[in-house]
Design a protein around this motif. Structure first.
Motif, PDB file in Angstrom:
ATOM      1  N   ARG A  11      -0.974  -1.847 -11.694  1.00  0.00           N
ATOM      2  CA  ARG A  11      -1.274  -2.748 -10.578  1.00  0.00           C
ATOM      3  C   ARG A  11      -1.125  -1.912  -9.306  1.00  0.00           C
ATOM      4  O   ARG A  11      -0.020  -1.703  -8.819  1.00  0.00           O
ATOM      5  N   ILE A  12      -2.254  -1.426  -8.796  1.00  0.00           N
ATOM      6  CA  ILE A  12      -2.266  -0.470  -7.691  1.00  0.00           C
ATOM      7  C   ILE A  12      -2.227  -1.234  -6.368  1.00  0.00           C
ATOM      8  O   ILE A  12      -3.124  -2.026  -6.064  1.00  0.00           O
ATOM      9  N   VAL A  13      -1.172  -0.992  -5.591  1.00  0.00           N
ATOM     10  CA  VAL A  13      -0.988  -1.715  -4.332  1.00  0.00           C
ATOM     11  C   VAL A  13      -1.671  -0.936  -3.207  1.00  0.00           C
ATOM     12  O   VAL A  13      -1.196   0.118  -2.786  1.00  0.00           O
ATOM     13  N   LEU A  14      -2.777  -1.491  -2.738  1.00  0.00           N
ATOM     14  CA  LEU A  14      -3.501  -0.925  -1.613  1.00  0.00           C
ATOM     15  C   LEU A  14      -3.044  -1.619  -0.329  1.00  0.00           C
ATOM     16  O   LEU A  14      -2.177  -2.482  -0.354  1.00  0.00           O
ATOM     17  N   GLU A  15      -3.638  -1.272   0.806  1.00  0.00           N
ATOM     18  CA  GLU A  15      -3.187  -1.844   2.077  1.00  0.00           C
ATOM     19  C   GLU A  15      -3.404  -3.355   2.159  1.00  0.00           C
ATOM     20  O   GLU A  15      -2.609  -4.063   2.781  1.00  0.00           O
ATOM     21  N   ASP A  16      -4.478  -3.862   1.535  1.00  0.00           N
ATOM     22  CA  ASP A  16      -4.802  -5.275   1.701  1.00  0.00           C
ATOM     23  C   ASP A  16      -5.021  -6.014   0.392  1.00  0.00           C
ATOM     24  O   ASP A  16      -5.410  -7.183   0.394  1.00  0.00           O
ATOM     25  N   GLN A  17      -4.788  -5.360  -0.721  1.00  0.00           N
ATOM     26  CA  GLN A  17      -5.001  -6.010  -2.014  1.00  0.00           C
ATOM     27  C   GLN A  17      -4.291  -5.240  -3.122  1.00  0.00           C
ATOM     28  O   GLN A  17      -3.833  -4.108  -2.919  1.00  0.00           O
ATOM     29  N   ILE A  18      -4.206  -5.870  -4.285  1.00  0.00           N
ATOM     30  CA  ILE A  18      -3.668  -5.233  -5.484  1.00  0.00           C
ATOM     31  C   ILE A  18      -4.800  -5.132  -6.492  1.00  0.00           C
ATOM     32  O   ILE A  18      -5.435  -6.137  -6.832  1.00  0.00           O
ATOM     33  N   VAL A  19      -5.075  -3.926  -6.948  1.00  0.00           N
ATOM     34  CA  VAL A  19      -6.159  -3.672  -7.894  1.00  0.00           C
ATOM     35  C   VAL A  19      -5.561  -3.314  -9.241  1.00  0.00           C
ATOM     36  O   VAL A  19      -4.723  -2.412  -9.336  1.00  0.00           O
ATOM     37  N   GLU A  20      -5.978  -4.014 -10.274  1.00  0.00           N
ATOM     38  CA  GLU A  20      -5.560  -3.666 -11.635  1.00  0.00           C
ATOM     39  C   GLU A  20      -6.565  -2.655 -12.173  1.00  0.00           C
ATOM     40  O   GLU A  20      -7.753  -2.949 -12.309  1.00  0.00           O
ATOM     41  N   GLY A  21      -6.080  -1.454 -12.452  1.00  0.00           N
ATOM     42  CA  GLY A  21      -6.993  -0.428 -12.901  1.00  0.00           C
ATOM     43  C   GLY A  21      -6.320   0.904 -13.070  1.00  0.00           C
ATOM     44  O   GLY A  21      -5.165   0.983 -13.497  1.00  0.00           O
ATOM     45  N   SER A  22      -7.038   1.977 -12.697  1.00  0.00           N
ATOM     46  CA  SER A  22      -6.538   3.328 -12.917  1.00  0.00           C
ATOM     47  C   SER A  22      -6.699   4.147 -11.648  1.00  0.00           C
ATOM     48  O   SER A  22      -7.480   3.816 -10.757  1.00  0.00           O
ATOM     49  N   LEU A  23      -5.949   5.240 -11.602  1.00  0.00           N
ATOM     50  CA  LEU A  23      -5.956   6.132 -10.441  1.00  0.00           C
ATOM     51  C   LEU A  23      -6.114   7.562 -10.915  1.00  0.00           C
ATOM     52  O   LEU A  23      -5.418   8.012 -11.823  1.00  0.00           O
ATOM     53  N   LEU A  24      -7.026   8.275 -10.257  1.00  0.00           N
ATOM     54  CA  LEU A  24      -7.252   9.681 -10.574  1.00  0.00           C
ATOM     55  C   LEU A  24      -6.663  10.542  -9.467  1.00  0.00           C
ATOM     56  O   LEU A  24      -6.935  10.331  -8.281  1.00  0.00           O
ATOM     57  N   VAL A  25      -5.853  11.536  -9.872  1.00  0.00           N
ATOM     58  CA  VAL A  25      -5.247  12.493  -8.940  1.00  0.00           C
ATOM     59  C   VAL A  25      -5.685  13.887  -9.354  1.00  0.00           C
ATOM     60  O   VAL A  25      -5.661  14.232 -10.549  1.00  0.00           O
ATOM     61  N   ARG A  26      -6.069  14.691  -8.365  1.00  0.00           N
ATOM     62  CA  ARG A  26      -6.463  16.066  -8.670  1.00  0.00           C
ATOM     63  C   ARG A  26      -5.827  17.004  -7.642  1.00  0.00           C
ATOM     64  O   ARG A  26      -5.980  16.808  -6.447  1.00  0.00           O
ATOM     65  N   GLU A  27      -5.118  17.998  -8.152  1.00  0.00           N
ATOM     66  CA  GLU A  27      -4.480  19.021  -7.323  1.00  0.00           C
ATOM     67  C   GLU A  27      -3.652  18.400  -6.192  1.00  0.00           C
ATOM     68  O   GLU A  27      -3.710  18.814  -5.035  1.00  0.00           O
ATOM     69  N   GLY A  28      -2.882  17.372  -6.554  1.00  0.00           N
ATOM     70  CA  GLY A  28      -1.938  16.776  -5.626  1.00  0.00           C
ATOM     71  C   GLY A  28      -2.514  15.793  -4.643  1.00  0.00           C
ATOM     72  O   GLY A  28      -1.800  15.313  -3.751  1.00  0.00           O
ATOM     73  N   ARG A  29      -3.804  15.475  -4.774  1.00  0.00           N
ATOM     74  CA  ARG A  29      -4.451  14.528  -3.873  1.00  0.00           C
ATOM     75  C   ARG A  29      -5.074  13.382  -4.663  1.00  0.00           C
ATOM     76  O   ARG A  29      -5.514  13.551  -5.810  1.00  0.00           O
ATOM     77  N   ILE A  30      -5.116  12.208  -4.038  1.00  0.00           N
ATOM     78  CA  ILE A  30      -5.748  11.043  -4.656  1.00  0.00           C
ATOM     79  C   ILE A  30      -7.262  11.223  -4.588  1.00  0.00           C
ATOM     80  O   ILE A  30      -7.819  11.540  -3.527  1.00  0.00           O
ATOM     81  N   VAL A  31      -7.922  11.018  -5.718  1.00  0.00           N
ATOM     82  CA  VAL A  31      -9.371  11.229  -5.793  1.00  0.00           C
ATOM     83  C   VAL A  31     -10.124   9.912  -5.899  1.00  0.00           C
ATOM     84  O   VAL A  31     -11.096   9.672  -5.193  1.00  0.00           O
ATOM     85  N   GLU A  32      -9.683   9.025  -6.821  1.00  0.00           N
ATOM     86  CA  GLU A  32     -10.478   7.828  -7.079  1.00  0.00           C
ATOM     87  C   GLU A  32      -9.589   6.699  -7.584  1.00  0.00           C
ATOM     88  O   GLU A  32      -8.641   6.915  -8.333  1.00  0.00           O
ATOM     89  N   ILE A  33      -9.922   5.471  -7.144  1.00  0.00           N
ATOM     90  CA  ILE A  33      -9.305   4.247  -7.656  1.00  0.00           C
ATOM     91  C   ILE A  33     -10.379   3.511  -8.434  1.00  0.00           C
ATOM     92  O   ILE A  33     -11.460   3.205  -7.900  1.00  0.00           O
TER      93      ILE A  33
END
Length: 380
Positions: A11-33
């Motif tokens: 349950r990914i908490v963004l600034e204005d909503q909560i998205v149920e899903g996945s998060l991709l991180v590459r080389e220490g940075r957020i890439v995709e929700i």
């Protein structure tokens, strides 16, 4: 650290909503929700994934360095113990409070001790000993004769990212009644009536002689260097007007609804203690942080003296206040404090930002920190 990480079933908490899903991180940075189910990666089991917490004001390093009155622990050992507790509470960026301005003949820290602690923090960072990213917040007691001399030792220190202007003289700001002041400075210190009377007279004299000019001088020095300035314990319209005139960005611990409202309306970030939220009120009898949140004038929370309170309080506020969503409450400990001090690369889960992340399980009142990552590297 692997070059690429995927966190799924979160349950990914963004600034204005909560998205149920996945998060991709590459080389220490957020890439995709990515909303919805995903295959592969680390399964978070439906836990919350929130940004790493940003702590602007904590005095807790002092309790590791001086765990008993008059006793000093080894600086490096104290820093590492403190850092472990900070990271374990989900805090990935912390502004360590070091106090400036003191009576060297009193029972506080002596001139030079805070400079030595700052040097130890720099050494610990340079040797990759620390889990969180540490910066320095100088708490400047503007009533003290020696505060400018002690500040001068930090004038060119790149670790300094925030200063606060404080005056703890009785009869104003935090200590508007003598009952509060007696408890803090007479009862706790075991002073006699005579000794306490002398102490009070000295604090009032110091405040009258030094406070206004030291506020102005320190604010000007920080403006030259681009260091954000915080007010402390503003209580009245006059206090807030003075803070605005001095270029203050952060209003720490306003003691009245009036001061908090005026500060918020003027564009200052209003900061209150997370322990105030957890306890249900101020330990010194001032306004409750939850009341400011209900009035829509609370912007930032600080753990102050209990690091874990910073992860605990936002969930409590979201539970208790119908008009406050969990993303908005989490912003008080992530994106808003980061923006207030000019850190635009963290505090939110968004593509391109630092992968400072916290996995939180919430099965009851008290959340459980299940994992902490800074720049994509697991630190707790």
């Amino acid at each position: 650290m692997p070059q690429e990480q995927v966190y799924t079933n979160a349950r990914i908490v963004l600034e204005d909503q909560i998205v149920e899903g996945s998060l991709l991180v590459r080389e220490g940075r957020i890439v995709e929700i990515q909303p919805g189910p995903a295959t592969g990666g680390e399964d978070l089991g439906g836990d919350y994934l929130i940004p790493g917490l940003v702590e602007l004001h904590t005095d807790h390093l002092e309790s590791h360095y001086s765990p008993r009155p008059g006793l000093r622990w080894g600086k490096m050992a104290a820093i590492q113990a403190y850092d472990t507790q900070i990271a374990g509470s989900g805090i990935t960026t912390v502004f360590d409070c070091l106090r400036l301005g003191s009576d060297d003949d009193g029972d506080g820290f002596k001139t030079g001790e805070m400079r030595a602690m700052a040097d130890a923090l720099a050494e610990a960072t340079g040797e990759n000993r620390l889990r969180a990213e540490h910066r320095i917040h100088l708490r400047c007691e503007v009533s003290m004769d020696n505060v400018l001399d002690q500040f001068d030792a930090f004038r060119d220190d790149p670790q300094v990212g925030l200063i606060s202007l404080m005056d703890h003289a009785p009869g104003q700001r935090q200590f508007q009644t003598m009952d509060q002041y007696i408890f803090y400075y007479k009862t706790k210190r075991g002073l006699s009536d005579e000794a306490f009377a002398v102490f009070v007279e000295r604090q009032l004299d110091l405040s009258a002689r030094n406070s206004a000019r030291h506020r102005a001088t320190l604010s000007a020095l920080c403006a030259e260097r681009g260091i954000p300035v915080a007010s402390h314990d503003d209580a009245t319209t006059a206090h807030v007007e003075e803070s605005i005139a001095l270029g203050v960005r952060l209003a720490e611990f306003p003691t009245s609804l009036e001061a908090a409202t005026l500060s918020h309306e003027a564009g200052l970030s209003v900061l209150m203690g997370a322990p105030n939220v957890v306890r249900g009120g101020s330990h010194s009898g001032n306004i409750a942080a939850a009341d400011l949140a209900r009035h829509g004038v609370l912007d930032v929370l600080s753990s102050d003296y209990v690091p874990f309170s910073l992860i605990h309080a936002p969930f409590l506020l979201a539970d208790e206040i119908d008009t406050l969503s969990l993303p908005a409450a989490i912003a008080m400990v992530t994106s808003t404090p980061a923006k207030t001090v000019g850190l635009d690369d963290r505090g939110r889960i968004a593509p391109g930002l630092k992968a400072d992340l916290v996995r939180v399980e919430r099965r009851s009142d008290v959340p459980i920190v299940r994992g902490v990552w800074r720049d994509g590297r697991r630190v707790a």
